[in-house]
Design a protein around this motif. Structure first.
Motif, mmCIF file in Angstrom:
data_model
loop_
_atom_site.group_PDB
_atom_site.id
_atom_site.type_symbol
_atom_site.label_atom_id
_atom_site.label_comp_id
_atom_site.label_asym_id
_atom_site.label_seq_id
_atom_site.Cartn_x
_atom_site.Cartn_y
_atom_site.Cartn_z
ATOM 1 N N ALA A 1 -20.894 -7.232 -35.969
ATOM 2 C CA ALA A 1 -20.819 -7.587 -34.551
ATOM 3 C C ALA A 1 -22.220 -7.696 -33.941
ATOM 4 C CB ALA A 1 -19.991 -6.561 -33.788
ATOM 5 N N TRP A 2 -23.112 -6.782 -34.314
ATOM 6 C CA TRP A 2 -24.480 -6.809 -33.804
ATOM 7 C C TRP A 2 -25.207 -8.069 -34.284
ATOM 8 C CZ3 TRP A 2 -27.492 -5.789 -30.153
ATOM 9 C CH2 TRP A 2 -28.880 -5.656 -30.302
ATOM 10 N N MET B 1 -8.860 -8.110 -34.035
ATOM 11 C CA MET B 1 -9.301 -9.384 -33.492
ATOM 12 C C MET B 1 -8.325 -9.831 -32.432
ATOM 13 S SD MET B 1 -10.214 -12.795 -35.558
ATOM 14 C CE MET B 1 -8.620 -13.542 -35.453
ATOM 15 N N LEU B 2 -8.566 -9.430 -31.181
ATOM 16 C CA LEU B 2 -7.602 -9.725 -30.146
ATOM 17 C C LEU B 2 -7.824 -11.075 -29.487
ATOM 18 C CD1 LEU B 2 -7.064 -6.405 -28.242
ATOM 19 C CD2 LEU B 2 -5.317 -7.894 -29.150
ATOM 20 N N ARG B 3 -9.073 -11.405 -29.242
ATOM 21 C CA ARG B 3 -9.309 -12.594 -28.445
ATOM 22 C C ARG B 3 -10.185 -13.551 -29.228
ATOM 23 N NH1 ARG B 3 -6.147 -9.440 -27.000
ATOM 24 N NH2 ARG B 3 -6.233 -8.162 -25.147
ATOM 25 N N ALA C 1 -12.460 -4.422 -38.581
ATOM 26 C CA ALA C 1 -12.679 -5.302 -39.737
ATOM 27 C C ALA C 1 -12.502 -6.773 -39.388
ATOM 28 C CB ALA C 1 -11.752 -4.903 -40.891
ATOM 29 N N ASP C 2 -12.948 -7.165 -38.193
ATOM 30 C CA ASP C 2 -12.855 -8.574 -37.825
ATOM 31 C C ASP C 2 -13.703 -9.458 -38.736
ATOM 32 O OD1 ASP C 2 -11.081 -8.187 -35.764
ATOM 33 O OD2 ASP C 2 -12.608 -8.064 -34.215
ATOM 34 N N GLU C 3 -14.780 -8.884 -39.288
ATOM 35 C CA GLU C 3 -15.604 -9.670 -40.202
ATOM 36 C C GLU C 3 -14.829 -10.040 -41.462
ATOM 37 O OE1 GLU C 3 -16.301 -5.373 -41.391
ATOM 38 O OE2 GLU C 3 -15.893 -6.526 -39.586
ATOM 39 N N SER D 1 -6.470 -3.936 -46.497
ATOM 40 C CA SER D 1 -7.824 -3.600 -46.921
ATOM 41 C C SER D 1 -8.846 -4.086 -45.911
ATOM 42 C CB SER D 1 -8.134 -4.221 -48.292
ATOM 43 O OG SER D 1 -9.468 -3.941 -48.673
ATOM 44 N N HIS D 2 -9.841 -3.230 -45.643
ATOM 45 C CA HIS D 2 -10.995 -3.612 -44.826
ATOM 46 C C HIS D 2 -12.210 -3.863 -45.704
ATOM 47 C CE1 HIS D 2 -9.386 -1.619 -40.876
ATOM 48 N NE2 HIS D 2 -8.568 -2.520 -41.382
#
Length: 502
Positions: free
Chosen positions: A487-488, A1-3, A426-428, A394-395
């Motif tokens: 993401a979708w 999660m960069l931005r 794993a941003d979710e 963990s993801h």
């Protein structure tokens, strides 16, 4: 999660992170996004409530004051709860969708790794991002921006500060440049501890590894972690690990200086796990350094890594906990599922994913509550559970939510606890942690902190590093379908919302 847009943490208004105008910077912050405005306002209110009473129930608007004590809101409704990925800007959603679509595809992943290998190793001007300005610009805006922190102090600091501003407790920072042995060097591996060969190993392998690790520690701040791989220091370390020998003299001096600086800056070190052929030696070194440096109760400076997919991990961790109890030091535990499915012998790994999941969740619960498992021999011999510091890598959203629930529940022992995911993946899961913390107990000290693991270094070095990790963890890389789907779904939600169909 960069931005990601800010969640209102120490910022007066919603923000999002976008590309910098200066070529020497990765990001700058600008107030364009209004996506998180409601959440930002809500978090700001909850912080004031939580500061007065960490465990007090959330006031319910509209109820008389005398009825507030009987009202509880355990979890927001689906309609009122912000979607976790709603805190990310569109650019990050698109990059995540692109990277996870490739990594989760058996057709797209092999050629993509081949292209990465070409760009990471080629010295030809056209394919070398350190020499080709246009290629470097393109990579920094796409691949590099998704997974890496920056090429220098200024860029790294900007990225790390941005993550912390949106709610992350800190970062796990690694240095991308490693010593990579040739096949010939690996086949003819020796101790390399005498004569000109020893001088070559010190000059070209140990000293660069030490310098890079010390620089990474200087970049990190209190509350961050620094990850290191012993094999990144070259032949002396690798030979000693393969033969389960003590740290070589010159390597030990370098490692001692690294650990001394970690203590001085109060930045814990994560000793990474590697293939099972090397792991017994790594465990020996880790315990030795934990005895020396983990003297503060409940706060570890040195962490060992334990892979839950290995059948012997529960007994191994139990024996290390017993050693920590006996020798009176805090055991630092980084718990992961495992990364070497493609290289570790199949018979040492759990038979099913469900078995690995059960082992991981059981070990995490035991550490968070500081209670021996029901079948552990340590419990049967009445060995006191030692002080521990825990980092859960963990993801798996279910495991993360379960660990967080235990940490906030009555069984929690109040251990030092962090939960981490890889940058760009794993941003979710990461965003779920941030949103849940903001809604349920923002500002409460006992809530586990969320972290991102990221590397820094030149574009070429970072590509080479990520390529090595991708090959080592190829099976894990391919299991990114959930991230792609999340993401979708978020992209569709935004598109439909823009046209009034959400």
């Amino acid at each position: 999660m960069l931005r990601t847009p800010a969640l209102g943490r120490a910022l007066p208004s919603p923000f999002c992170l976008v590309s910098a105008k200066s070529s020497s910077s990765v990001l700058y912050i600008t107030s364009r996004s209004i996506q998180s405005q409601k959440l930002s306002t809500y978090v700001h209110t909850r912080r004031r409530t939580c500061s007065s009473s960490a465990r007090s129930p959330t006031p319910v608007v509209g109820l008389p004051e005398q009825a507030q004590s009987n009202a509880q809101i355990s979890e927001p409704t689906i309609e009122s709860r912000p979607p976790p990925l709603s805190v990310l800007p569109l650019a990050t959603i698109l990059r995540t969708l692109g990277s996870t679509t490739i990594s989760s595809s058996k057709i797209l992943l092999p050629p993509s790794l081949a292209i990465m290998s070409l760009l990471a190793h080629s010295e030809f001007f056209l394919f070398n991002p350190n020499k080709n300005f246009l290629l470097r610009w393109f990579m920094k805006k796409t691949f590099y921006a998704q997974f890496c922190a920056g090429e220098n102090n200024k860029e790294v600091r900007r990225t790390v500060d941005g993550l912390k501003q949106i709610g992350f407790g800190g970062v796990i920072l690694g240095y991308a440049k490693e010593v990579v042995l040739t096949d010939a060097q690996t086949r003819s591996l020796t101790a390399c501890d005498e004569g000109p060969l020893a001088e070559e190993c010190i000059r070209n392998e140990i000293s660069p590894w030490e310098a890079g690790t010390l620089e990474t520690l200087e970049l990190a701040k209190k509350g961050d972690f620094v990850a290191l791989k012993f094999t990144g220091a070259g032949r002396q370390a690798l030979y000693a690990l393969k033969n389960r020998l003590p740290p070589p003299k010159d390597f030990k001096k370098a490692l001692d200086r690294v650990c001394d600086l970690a203590v001085e800056r109060d930045v814990p070190l994560l000793f990474d796990a590697e293939q099972i052929a090397l792991q017994p030696g790594i465990d020996d070194w880790t315990l030795e350094y934990q005895r020396k440096y983990n003297t503060k109760p409940g706060h570890a400076i040195i962490y060992g890594t334990y892979q839950a997919y290995l059948k012997h991990t529960p007994s191994l961790l139990g024996s290390h906990l017993a050693t920590a109890s006996k020798d009176n030091f805090t055991l630092g535990v980084k718990l992961v599922r495992g990364a070497y499915l493609g290289s570790d012998p199949r018979h040492v790994i759990h038979d099913t994913k469900a078995d690995t999941d059960a082992a991981y969740d059981s070990l995490a619960a035991s550490l968070i509550t500081r209670k021996w498992g029901p079948q552990s021999k340590e419990k049967q011999t009445n060995i006191p559970f030692p002080q521990v510091s825990v980092l859960l890598g963990s993801h798996n959203l279910e495991s993360v939510c379960q660990a967080r629930k235990i940490a906030l529940g009555p069984e929690s022992a109040g251990v030092e606890l962090a939960i981490a995911q890889l940058m760009g993946m794993a941003d979710e899961v990461s965003c779920e942690l941030l949103v849940a913390k903001a809604i349920n107990n923002e500002g409460c000290e006992e809530s586990p902190l969320a972290y991102k693991y990221l590397v820094w270094g030149s574009t070429k070095d970072c590509m080479a590093y990520l390529l090595r990790r991708a090959h080592e963890n190829k099976d894990a890389v391919q299991r990114t379908k959930s991230g792609r789907d999340a993401a979708w779904a978020e992209l569709k939600r935004r598109v439909f919302g823009r046209v009034g169909l959400a």
